[in-house]
Scaffold this motif. Structure first.
Motif, PDB file in Angstrom:
ATOM      1  N   MET A 154       7.744   9.005  -3.789  1.00 63.95           N
ATOM      2  CA  MET A 154       8.307  10.344  -3.622  1.00 63.95           C
ATOM      3  C   MET A 154       9.810  10.309  -3.881  1.00 63.95           C
ATOM      4  N   ARG A 155      10.279  11.181  -4.766  1.00 60.10           N
ATOM      5  CA  ARG A 155      11.685  11.173  -5.116  1.00 60.10           C
ATOM      6  C   ARG A 155      12.508  11.851  -4.013  1.00 60.10           C
ATOM      7  N   PRO A 156      13.719  11.338  -3.746  1.00 58.34           N
ATOM      8  CA  PRO A 156      14.549  11.934  -2.700  1.00 58.34           C
ATOM      9  C   PRO A 156      14.973  13.350  -3.072  1.00 58.34           C
ATOM     10  N   PHE A 157      15.206  14.181  -2.071  1.00 60.64           N
ATOM     11  CA  PHE A 157      15.657  15.552  -2.292  1.00 60.64           C
ATOM     12  C   PHE A 157      17.055  15.526  -2.905  1.00 60.64           C
ATOM     13  N   PRO A 158      17.283  16.305  -3.972  1.00 60.67           N
ATOM     14  CA  PRO A 158      18.595  16.294  -4.640  1.00 60.67           C
ATOM     15  C   PRO A 158      19.636  17.061  -3.823  1.00 60.67           C
ATOM     16  N   ARG A 159      20.094  16.449  -2.756  1.00 64.48           N
ATOM     17  CA  ARG A 159      20.924  17.169  -1.791  1.00 64.48           C
ATOM     18  C   ARG A 159      22.278  17.581  -2.362  1.00 64.48           C
ATOM     19  N   VAL A 160      22.893  16.728  -3.178  1.00 67.60           N
ATOM     20  CA  VAL A 160      24.201  17.082  -3.735  1.00 67.60           C
ATOM     21  C   VAL A 160      24.065  18.263  -4.688  1.00 67.60           C
ATOM     22  N   THR A 161      23.043  18.238  -5.527  1.00 69.27           N
ATOM     23  CA  THR A 161      22.797  19.362  -6.429  1.00 69.27           C
ATOM     24  C   THR A 161      22.593  20.639  -5.636  1.00 69.27           C
ATOM     25  N   ALA A 162      21.807  20.569  -4.568  1.00 75.90           N
ATOM     26  CA  ALA A 162      21.518  21.752  -3.755  1.00 75.90           C
ATOM     27  C   ALA A 162      22.784  22.297  -3.097  1.00 75.90           C
ATOM     28  N   ILE A 163      23.608  21.409  -2.568  1.00 80.86           N
ATOM     29  CA  ILE A 163      24.836  21.845  -1.891  1.00 80.86           C
ATOM     30  C   ILE A 163      25.798  22.488  -2.883  1.00 80.86           C
ATOM     31  N   VAL A 164      26.037  21.829  -4.020  1.00 80.10           N
ATOM     32  CA  VAL A 164      26.959  22.381  -5.022  1.00 80.10           C
ATOM     33  C   VAL A 164      26.410  23.680  -5.588  1.00 80.10           C
ATOM     34  N   PHE A 165      25.091  23.755  -5.755  1.00 79.93           N
ATOM     35  CA  PHE A 165      24.487  24.990  -6.257  1.00 79.93           C
ATOM     36  C   PHE A 165      24.758  26.143  -5.294  1.00 79.93           C
ATOM     37  N   LEU A 166      24.543  25.932  -4.006  1.00 81.55           N
ATOM     38  CA  LEU A 166      24.767  26.995  -3.030  1.00 81.55           C
ATOM     39  C   LEU A 166      26.241  27.397  -2.970  1.00 81.55           C
ATOM     40  N   LEU A 167      27.132  26.416  -2.989  1.00 83.26           N
ATOM     41  CA  LEU A 167      28.569  26.704  -2.959  1.00 83.26           C
ATOM     42  C   LEU A 167      29.007  27.501  -4.181  1.00 83.26           C
ATOM     43  N   LEU A 170      18.155  16.543 -12.528  1.00 84.72           N
ATOM     44  CA  LEU A 170      17.778  15.416 -13.382  1.00 84.72           C
ATOM     45  C   LEU A 170      18.823  14.303 -13.327  1.00 84.72           C
ATOM     46  N   THR A 171      20.096  14.693 -13.305  1.00 90.35           N
ATOM     47  CA  THR A 171      21.157  13.685 -13.263  1.00 90.35           C
ATOM     48  C   THR A 171      21.175  12.972 -11.920  1.00 90.35           C
ATOM     49  N   GLU A 172      21.018  13.723 -10.838  1.00 87.08           N
ATOM     50  CA  GLU A 172      21.007  13.089  -9.515  1.00 87.08           C
ATOM     51  C   GLU A 172      19.812  12.162  -9.367  1.00 87.08           C
ATOM     52  N   ARG A 173      18.669  12.569  -9.922  1.00 90.82           N
ATOM     53  CA  ARG A 173      17.478  11.724  -9.891  1.00 90.82           C
ATOM     54  C   ARG A 173      17.706  10.429 -10.672  1.00 90.82           C
ATOM     55  N   THR A 174      18.498  10.522 -11.730  1.00 89.61           N
ATOM     56  CA  THR A 174      18.709   9.375 -12.613  1.00 89.61           C
ATOM     57  C   THR A 174      19.749   8.395 -12.089  1.00 89.61           C
ATOM     58  N   VAL A 175      20.866   8.918 -11.544  1.00 89.82           N
ATOM     59  CA  VAL A 175      21.974   8.031 -11.170  1.00 89.82           C
ATOM     60  C   VAL A 175      22.346   8.077  -9.696  1.00 89.82           C
ATOM     61  N   GLY A 176      21.769   9.009  -8.933  1.00 85.45           N
ATOM     62  CA  GLY A 176      22.085   9.090  -7.517  1.00 85.45           C
ATOM     63  C   GLY A 176      23.227  10.054  -7.226  1.00 85.45           C
ATOM     64  N   PRO A 177      23.404  10.418  -5.947  1.00 82.64           N
ATOM     65  CA  PRO A 177      24.404  11.434  -5.573  1.00 82.64           C
ATOM     66  C   PRO A 177      25.856  11.012  -5.788  1.00 82.64           C
ATOM     67  N   GLY A 178      26.166   9.748  -5.540  1.00 79.07           N
ATOM     68  CA  GLY A 178      27.549   9.299  -5.689  1.00 79.07           C
ATOM     69  C   GLY A 178      28.052   9.424  -7.119  1.00 79.07           C
ATOM     70  N   ARG A 179      27.280   8.915  -8.060  1.00 81.94           N
ATOM     71  CA  ARG A 179      27.685   9.003  -9.463  1.00 81.94           C
ATOM     72  C   ARG A 179      27.638  10.455  -9.953  1.00 81.94           C
ATOM     73  N   TRP A 180      26.696  11.231  -9.435  1.00 84.88           N
ATOM     74  CA  TRP A 180      26.641  12.661  -9.753  1.00 84.88           C
ATOM     75  C   TRP A 180      27.992  13.306  -9.460  1.00 84.88           C
TER      76      TRP A 180
END
Length: 217
Positions: free
Chosen positions: A1-14, A74-84
């Motif tokens: 199971m892939r982790p929830f893209p939390r950074v994408t979600a936070i930046v999207f909402l902001l 897709l980017t967060e899934r590929t490289v993780g939140p830090g590199r995102w």
């Protein structure tokens, strides 16, 4: 199971909340946008807030928010939140530098998306899943053809990106970075702040993924 893209979600909402509110309160975009004269006069916070609203109307706002969700995930899934965050931040940083140098008044999350496109291209070059890079390359091409405002340009960009996406298993990883580099240099020469933003993403990708072989995390 892939982790929830939390950074994408936070930046999207902001980004989504003020970007949508600006249609009810047009002054919001004016008060938050990048204005080199006002920034030079001390309103440096505009270098941050200008990425949270959009100056491209309904179509541009929907497009940027859509790409933020898809390319971001897709980017967060590929490289993780830090590199995102590094990729996105690299695009925003150099994009804002370009905006100041080119004296560009405006706003939009597009420079952060350009950072993701550049970073994802480098990630594909190092052997990671190229899907994010293919979508990022599509975004870079769409940004480039938007300066032409010609239907044929959008059609050509869609066809090329479609080939990169559908044939990504056969496309060399470096090809995505090459396309993004060419677009970035071309836009920079044309005094478009998206050029430095793409180059910022490439540079951030190079820093984050240096000396790492294919398949490394």
């Amino acid at each position: 199971m892939r982790p929830f893209p939390r950074v994408t979600a936070i930046v999207f909402l902001l980004t989504a909340v003020p970007s949508l509110l600006q249609f009810a309160y047009p002054a919001l975009e004016t008060n938050l946008r990048r204005d080199p004269a006002l920034i030079a006069d001390g309103q440096v916070w505009r270098l941050v807030t200008s990425s949270l609203v959009q100056d491209s109307g309904v179509a541009g706002t929907v497009g940027n928010l859509g790409f933020l969700l898809v390319l971001g995930w897709l980017t967060e899934r590929t490289v993780g939140p830090g590199r995102w965050l590094l990729f996105f931040g690299g695009g925003v940083a150099l994009g804002q530098v370009g905006g100041m140098v080119f004296d560009t008044v405006g706003a939009g999350s597009s420079i952060g998306l350009c950072g993701l496109a550049g970073g994802a291209a480098i990630a594909a070059w190092t052997g990671r899943d190229p899907l994010a890079a293919a979508v990022g390359t599509l975004y870079a091409l769409l940004v480039a053809v938007a300066t032409l405002d010609a239907l044929w340009g959008y059609v050509a960009a869609a066809v090329l990106a479609g080939l990169l996406i559908s044939q990504r298993a056969r496309v060399p990883g470096w090809a995505y970075a090459l396309v993004v580099l060419i677009v970035g240099v071309g836009l920079t020469i044309g005094a478009d702040l998206h050029g430095p933003a793409l180059l910022g993403g490439l540079a951030a990708g190079g820093v984050a993924l240096r000396r790492r072989g294919p398949g490394s995390s």
